[in-house]
Enzyme design. Structure first.
Site, mmCIF file in Angstrom:
data_model
loop_
_atom_site.group_PDB
_atom_site.id
_atom_site.type_symbol
_atom_site.label_atom_id
_atom_site.label_comp_id
_atom_site.label_asym_id
_atom_site.label_seq_id
_atom_site.Cartn_x
_atom_site.Cartn_y
_atom_site.Cartn_z
ATOM 1 N N GLN A 44 0.919 -1.177 -0.116
ATOM 2 C CA GLN A 44 -0.051 0.195 -0.015
ATOM 3 C C GLN A 44 0.894 1.185 0.070
ATOM 4 O O GLN A 44 1.413 1.637 1.219
ATOM 5 C CB GLN A 44 -1.140 -0.256 1.242
ATOM 6 C CG GLN A 44 -2.056 1.208 1.259
ATOM 7 C CD GLN A 44 -3.230 1.003 2.217
ATOM 8 O OE1 GLN A 44 -3.195 0.261 2.798
ATOM 9 N NE2 GLN A 44 -3.821 2.154 2.130
ATOM 10 N N PHE A 45 1.056 1.716 -1.188
ATOM 11 C CA PHE A 45 1.941 2.925 -1.362
ATOM 12 C C PHE A 45 1.409 4.294 -0.508
ATOM 13 O O PHE A 45 2.233 5.052 -0.137
ATOM 14 C CB PHE A 45 2.092 3.417 -2.813
ATOM 15 C CG PHE A 45 1.069 4.094 -3.459
ATOM 16 C CD1 PHE A 45 1.039 5.283 -3.585
ATOM 17 C CD2 PHE A 45 -0.143 3.268 -4.113
ATOM 18 C CE1 PHE A 45 0.105 6.051 -4.248
ATOM 19 C CE2 PHE A 45 -0.915 3.916 -4.801
ATOM 20 C CZ PHE A 45 -0.945 5.513 -4.638
ATOM 21 N N THR A 46 0.125 4.357 -0.411
ATOM 22 C CA THR A 46 -0.418 5.471 0.241
ATOM 23 C C THR A 46 0.150 5.625 1.659
ATOM 24 O O THR A 46 -0.227 6.880 2.127
ATOM 25 C CB THR A 46 -1.826 5.366 0.305
ATOM 26 O OG1 THR A 46 -2.454 4.250 1.084
ATOM 27 C CG2 THR A 46 -2.426 5.382 -1.128
#
Length: 150
Positions: A78-80
């Site tokens: 999850q890059f966020t």
């Protein structure tokens, strides 16, 4: 590299309506890889995850690790998690690793967690639009950042 650990009774991830990863009791982990993460961050974080004592013992105290309870792991990239919210109301993801760096580290995290636990690690699909369902047990949610190791 950072991770959100959630102690779960159940978790699954779907892509396009198909379940691609699913676990019963264990940890659902969201993993964020930053552009400056290295193998050292990964090794430290993996050991921290596997050793984290957030499962209840016989007296109801959080004294057991995912290994102690023979739990499972669902790992989702999850890059966020690398969002910067310092300016304005639109998060910046400039700190997130590009796929050419993030994918190998994500895949190495899967292998490392599997080696440490002796179990297959369930996963999401890197870069896909995923739907995650879980039943948070507790609720217990822990945030770990490899930059905090020193």
């Amino acid at each position: 590299m950072n991770a959100v650990l959630q102690r779960v009774s159940f978790a699954k991830v779907e892509v396009g309506g198909n379940v691609i990863g699913e676990i019963e009791k264990g940890l659902m982990i969201l993993l964020g890889v930053s552009h400056d993460d290295e193998k050292e961050d990964l090794q430290w974080l993996a050991k921290k995850i596997v050793g984290m004592r957030i499962f209840s013992d016989e007296e109801g105290k959080m004294n057991k690790s995912v290994q102690d309870v023979v739990g499972n792991i669902l790992l989702i990239s999850q890059f966020t998690l690398q969002a910067s919210t310092k300016k304005g109301n639109r998060p910046s993801y400039i700190g997130a690793a590009h796929p050419d760096k993030a994918i190998p580290l994500y895949e190495e995290m899967i292998a490392t967690l599997s080696d440490l636990t002796g179990k297959k690690i369930e996963t999401g699909e890197f870069g896909a639009d995923m739907q995650v369902s879980l039943l948070n047990d507790g609720p217990v949610t822990i945030f770990i950042d490899s930059k905090d190791k020193k």
